[in-house]
Scaffold this active site. Structure first.
Site, mmCIF file in Angstrom:
data_model
loop_
_atom_site.group_PDB
_atom_site.id
_atom_site.type_symbol
_atom_site.label_atom_id
_atom_site.label_comp_id
_atom_site.label_asym_id
_atom_site.label_seq_id
_atom_site.Cartn_x
_atom_site.Cartn_y
_atom_site.Cartn_z
ATOM 1 N N ASN A 208 33.896 58.752 51.400
ATOM 2 C CA ASN A 208 34.308 58.117 50.154
ATOM 3 C C ASN A 208 33.112 57.373 49.608
ATOM 4 O O ASN A 208 32.285 56.908 50.384
ATOM 5 C CB ASN A 208 35.399 57.082 50.429
ATOM 6 C CG ASN A 208 36.766 57.704 50.562
ATOM 7 O OD1 ASN A 208 36.937 58.905 50.400
ATOM 8 N ND2 ASN A 208 37.732 56.881 50.868
ATOM 9 N N ASP A 277 41.112 59.201 53.601
ATOM 10 C CA ASP A 277 42.546 59.382 53.849
ATOM 11 C C ASP A 277 42.815 60.575 54.759
ATOM 12 O O ASP A 277 43.838 60.634 55.420
ATOM 13 C CB ASP A 277 43.275 59.560 52.512
ATOM 14 C CG ASP A 277 43.287 58.256 51.727
ATOM 15 O OD1 ASP A 277 43.521 57.207 52.357
ATOM 16 O OD2 ASP A 277 43.030 58.279 50.512
ATOM 17 N N LYS A 287 26.593 74.040 63.446
ATOM 18 C CA LYS A 287 26.563 74.074 61.982
ATOM 19 C C LYS A 287 27.246 75.351 61.486
ATOM 20 O O LYS A 287 26.917 76.455 61.964
ATOM 21 C CB LYS A 287 25.103 74.035 61.502
ATOM 22 C CG LYS A 287 24.981 73.932 60.015
ATOM 23 C CD LYS A 287 23.536 73.856 59.576
ATOM 24 C CE LYS A 287 23.466 73.983 58.077
ATOM 25 N NZ LYS A 287 22.094 74.137 57.605
ATOM 26 N N PRO A 303 45.365 57.571 59.910
ATOM 27 C CA PRO A 303 46.284 56.426 59.873
ATOM 28 C C PRO A 303 45.788 55.382 58.871
ATOM 29 O O PRO A 303 44.586 55.259 58.648
ATOM 30 C CB PRO A 303 46.231 55.865 61.301
ATOM 31 C CG PRO A 303 44.981 56.391 61.883
ATOM 32 C CD PRO A 303 44.654 57.676 61.190
ATOM 33 N N ASP A 304 46.711 54.660 58.256
ATOM 34 C CA ASP A 304 46.351 53.596 57.323
ATOM 35 C C ASP A 304 46.097 52.325 58.149
ATOM 36 O O ASP A 304 47.027 51.744 58.716
ATOM 37 C CB ASP A 304 47.486 53.380 56.314
ATOM 38 C CG ASP A 304 47.083 52.436 55.205
ATOM 39 O OD1 ASP A 304 46.520 51.366 55.511
ATOM 40 O OD2 ASP A 304 47.319 52.764 54.020
ATOM 41 N N ILE A 305 44.829 51.930 58.231
ATOM 42 C CA ILE A 305 44.441 50.797 59.082
ATOM 43 C C ILE A 305 45.099 49.501 58.593
ATOM 44 O O ILE A 305 45.677 48.737 59.372
ATOM 45 C CB ILE A 305 42.902 50.643 59.106
ATOM 46 C CG1 ILE A 305 42.256 51.955 59.581
ATOM 47 C CG2 ILE A 305 42.480 49.476 59.987
ATOM 48 C CD1 ILE A 305 40.755 52.029 59.404
ATOM 49 N N PHE A 321 42.084 46.012 49.388
ATOM 50 C CA PHE A 321 41.371 46.269 48.137
ATOM 51 C C PHE A 321 41.897 47.572 47.552
ATOM 52 O O PHE A 321 42.086 48.542 48.292
ATOM 53 C CB PHE A 321 39.855 46.380 48.386
ATOM 54 C CG PHE A 321 39.150 45.064 48.295
ATOM 55 C CD1 PHE A 321 39.367 44.093 49.253
ATOM 56 C CD2 PHE A 321 38.287 44.796 47.235
ATOM 57 C CE1 PHE A 321 38.726 42.854 49.171
ATOM 58 C CE2 PHE A 321 37.639 43.570 47.136
ATOM 59 C CZ PHE A 321 37.858 42.598 48.107
ATOM 60 N N LYS A 335 50.695 49.157 45.816
ATOM 61 C CA LYS A 335 50.125 49.155 47.180
ATOM 62 C C LYS A 335 50.461 47.854 47.918
ATOM 63 O O LYS A 335 50.694 47.859 49.122
ATOM 64 C CB LYS A 335 48.611 49.342 47.130
ATOM 65 C CG LYS A 335 48.260 50.776 46.828
ATOM 66 C CD LYS A 335 46.795 51.030 46.718
ATOM 67 C CE LYS A 335 46.616 52.466 46.232
ATOM 68 N NZ LYS A 335 45.255 52.784 45.924
ATOM 69 N N LYS A 339 52.383 48.613 51.298
ATOM 70 C CA LYS A 339 51.683 48.323 52.558
ATOM 71 C C LYS A 339 52.151 47.016 53.176
ATOM 72 O O LYS A 339 51.686 46.640 54.247
ATOM 73 C CB LYS A 339 50.169 48.290 52.323
ATOM 74 C CG LYS A 339 49.593 49.640 51.868
ATOM 75 C CD LYS A 339 48.079 49.603 51.774
ATOM 76 C CE LYS A 339 47.530 50.838 51.090
ATOM 77 N NZ LYS A 339 46.577 51.584 51.884
#
Ligand code: C5P
Length: 399
Positions: A208, A277, A287, A303-305, A321, A335, A339
């Site tokens: 990201n 994600d 390679k 997983p969403d930390i 954030f 969110k 969350k």
């Protein structure tokens, strides 16, 4: 809350002068009003224009400059300064100070000023160890001059030892950190920052966009507030802020593990990282060769930390954030609810003024009952204001 200290930064001719614009910026971030004086040899290493752009004021260079004298002349400048910081300060400049020379603007200002004088030496390690330099330093210390550094490590000349200029962040914190209330003393903060890297093969991966600047600025500001910080960072090339324990990770799963290893005793968790994600189901050991015209990559959800921290039995105060490109505040509030976190910071990442890679940003802080916009400013200053909001809520929750 912070006093606008009037700081004169003097730059002398050493390779560490490349760090001086960063020092100016960090002093300004901490609320200082900064003016810059450069010696002739400093201008061989870095241009006055750079310092003018960073400080927002013309750089003073010459003792007898008719133009400057009609504006802020050297005596006014000497009176104006509450603190004079010479960074970097060469061995030659230290010798000049010790003998009371006044053969250029900076040495003259130092003699003419009642300001606190701070010297951040930077030189080759042999020059630093030389008895003459050490005697000169003793003389300065006896006269009340404050010495910061030098630090140990690799030098521009290729040698290793004492002589590097102390990092700008450390100098700024030592000089102006006192202006910040130590309202997070003893409070344990875990922070994630930067991107994550999800390997596809040994040379390719999914990531990201994130420079890590916001997370590192927050860690720096939280350190100024007196917090104990663990900064869990994805791959970024940023200096670790002073007083911060840093753990480097690569993938989202590494970040998840590191967070949960350190979260048990944390009082506050701030997830600034741009976590991938999804990750590839399989990581190729070799390679992957480009033989096919197209290829499919199977991804699996990470997983969403942040959510996993908020779901702990006794969670810390959790802050997320939300980097958005449209309907910024609406998406951020969704969110916050989904969350089940205490606070979300909405920031716009679209366009040139967006958050990516910028030193400045504009944010809105959302809690269950409040939405507080903070106008565009440096990421450090944003962090200070954000931490003030966190402190007020934290104190409210933990009377
Ligand atoms: O859902 P979204 O990724 O937009 O949420 C952003 C917030 O969630 C950030 O605080 C980010 O650090 C956190 N996050 C996380 N783990 C993920 C995805 C996002 O902690 N897997």
């Amino acid at each position: 809350m912070r006093k606008n200290k009037q700081v004169l930064v003097g730059i002398t001719g050493g390779i560490a002068a490349y760090k001086s614009p960063d020092l100016v910026r960090r002093l300004m971030d901490r609320g200082a009003d900064v003016r810059v004086v450069m010696t002739e040899s400093a201008c061989e290493f870095i241009t006055p224009l750079t310092l003018q752009a960073v400080s927002g004021h013309p750089v003073h260079q010459h003792l007898l400059d008719a133009e400057a004298e009609s504006g802020m002349g050297h005596i006014e400048l000497a009176r104006w300064a509450e603190m004079i910081v010479i960074a970097p300060s060469t061995a030659n400049f230290i010798a000049k100070m010790a003998t009371g020379k006044a053969d250029d603007l900076l040495t003259t200002l130092i003699l003419a000023s009642k300001a606190e004088i701070v010297v951040a030496p930077a030189m080759n390690r042999q020059m630093w160890q030389n008895p003459t330099t050490q005697e000169n330093l003793e003389t300065l210390i006896e006269r009340g001059v404050r010495i910061i550094g030098p630090a140990e490590g690799g030098q521009a000349c290729g040698e290793i030892g004492l002589g590097r200029m102390t990092e700008p962040d450390e100098i700024a914190q030592e000089l102006l950190g006192d202006g910040i209330p130590k309202s997070l003393t003893g409070v344990r903060v875990v922070l994630t920052a930067g991107p994550t890297w999800e390997a596809i093969d040994p040379v390719r991966g999914i990531t990201n966009r994130s420079s890590g600047k916001m997370g590192f600025a927050l860690a720096e500001a939280a350190s100024d507030f007196g917090a104990e910080i663990i900064l869990i960072s994805g791959p970024v090339s940023l200096e670790t802020p002073q007083g911060v324990e840093r753990i480097n990770v690569v993938s989202s799963q590494d970040m998840f593990t590191a967070v949960h290893e350190h979260i048990t005793n944390a009082d506050i968790f701030i997830g600034v990282a741009a976590v991938s994600d999804y990750r590839p189901v399989m990581i190729s050991e070799q390679k992957i060769k480009k033989v096919e015209d197209s290829m499919e990559l199977k991804l699996v959800r990470n997983p969403d930390i942040l959510r996993s921290v908020a779901e702990l039995e006794d969670p810390p105060f959790t802050v997320g954030f939300a980097a958005e490109t449209e309907c910024i505040d609406e998406n951020a509030r969704i969110k916050l609810t989904n969350k089940r976190i205490d606070m979300i910071v909405a920031n716009n990442v679209a366009g040139e003024e967006g958050a990516f890679d910028n030193d400045c940003n504009q944010i809105t802080v959302h809690t269950e009952n409040q939405s507080i916009p903070i106008e565009r400013k440096s990421k450090y200053q944003l962090s200070v204001e954000l931490l003030e909001i966190i402190v007020s809520l934290w104190e409210h929750n933990n009377p």
